[in-house]
Write an enzyme that holds these catalytic residues in place. Structure first.
Site, short mmCIF file in Angstrom:
data_model
loop_
_atom_site.label_atom_id
_atom_site.label_comp_id
_atom_site.label_asym_id
_atom_site.label_seq_id
_atom_site.Cartn_x
_atom_site.Cartn_y
_atom_site.Cartn_z
CG LEU A 32 -1.83 -1.23 1.34
CD1 LEU A 32 -2.71 -1.11 2.58
CD2 LEU A 32 -2.68 -1.43 0.10
CG HIS A 36 -3.35 1.36 -1.91
ND1 HIS A 36 -2.01 1.20 -2.19
CD2 HIS A 36 -4.02 0.59 -2.79
CE1 HIS A 36 -1.88 0.36 -3.20
NE2 HIS A 36 -3.07 -0.03 -3.59
#
Ligand code: PAF
Length: 284
Positions: A32, A36
């Site tokens: 991530l 995100h």
């Protein structure tokens, strides 16, 4: 942030969250980054609870693609999700998610023919299938998707509409590095020189928008501008640079006033294939 690995346990936990109010869902493959995080924050603003899934879906990788190399950074991912305000993280393992006798897929036809669908056969069937299964396990009110994967967004939105799934789709803006490169887990695979070169991807899209703004009305004129920018990027091999209708994803021959088009490009570097896109409104 609560981490759940079991399918039934995840379903149950989401149902009990939903009793308290709306649930926003952000499906991911982990590794991530700030892109995100922006999806999670948006979901948090618009829902009582936020559920994130982390699952590197083998079904959407081709035999020659980077499944085995795909980064796994669960500890860092959890930290980022905690900070962004997620309530629950669903992290299934591949052998539990797909039983050994798994044999059902979902195919969205027209939208997957061009762009990434052409160079990644089967990819979007893998995406549609995993997202449908995730939506069954994570019954949410709203689904949050990033614009960087615009074709994926169109494919999922079409599937949701075609199959009458009771979920709203929210498309969220691309988050970029200071030089304009769209954030991606795959940027980690670039060498230093490639990383510098990769800024050309966004520049090509800015070129396209600039060409349209200054009056270009032929699709070929716009794509030529993009291709010339990408052709000059050291170490990049062009996959595609196209101008398509933002809804149908069909190539645009003549730009019609009032329409929204999508400039989209993909390039290969040694160990990474990068994509990017930009929505462009055509002035009336
Ligand atoms: O965009 C992604 O990370 C994946 O394609 C998704 C939507 C999580 C499905 O595996």
């Amino acid at each position: 942030v609560r981490v759940i690995t079991g399918l039934a346990a995840a379903h149950e936990a989401v149902l009990s969250l939903r009793k308290k109010g709306s649930v926003g869902f952000v499906p991911t493959m982990g590794a991530l980054h700030e892109g995100h995080a922006s999806l999670v924050r948006r979901a948090k603003r618009e829902n009582r609870s936020v559920v994130v899934s982390i699952f590197v879906n083998p079904l959407q990788f081709g035999p020659k693609e980077d499944l085995r190399r795909y980064p796994h950074t669960l500890a860092a991912d959890k930290k980022l999700l905690m900070k962004a305000g997620a309530h629950l993280v669903f992290v299934p393992s591949a052998d539990v998610f797909y039983a050994s006798d798994f044999q059902t897929t979902v195919e969205v036809k027209g939208l997957t023919r061009g762009l990434c669908g052409r160079s990644r056969p089967g990819h979007f069937t893998g995406v549609a299938t995993v997202v449908l299964k995730l939506l069954n396990l994570v019954p949410c009110d709203r689904l949050y998707l990033g614009q960087k994967d615009y074709q994926q967004y169109r494919v999922i939105a079409q599937m949701i509409k075609d199959l009458s799934l009771p979920v709203e789709v929210r498309l969220c803006p691309i988050v970029r590095e200071p030089d304009g490169l769209a954030m991606s887990s795959r940027n980690a695979f670039l060498s230093k020189q490639e990383r510098t070169s990769a800024a050309a991807l966004n520049r090509a899209l800015v070129d396209a928008a600039e060409a349209v703004r200054s009056g270009a009305r032929k699709g070929s004129e716009v794509t030529a501008r993009m291709r010339s920018r990408l052709g000059a990027a050291p170490g990049a091999r062009l996959d595609y640079a196209e101008l398509v209708d933002a809804e149908s994803l069909e190539p645009v021959v003549i730009l019609k006033p009032g329409r929204t088009v999508l400039a989209a490009a993909a390039v290969y570097y040694k160990k990474a294939r990068l994509i990017d896109n930009r929505l462009i409104g055509v002035k009336r």
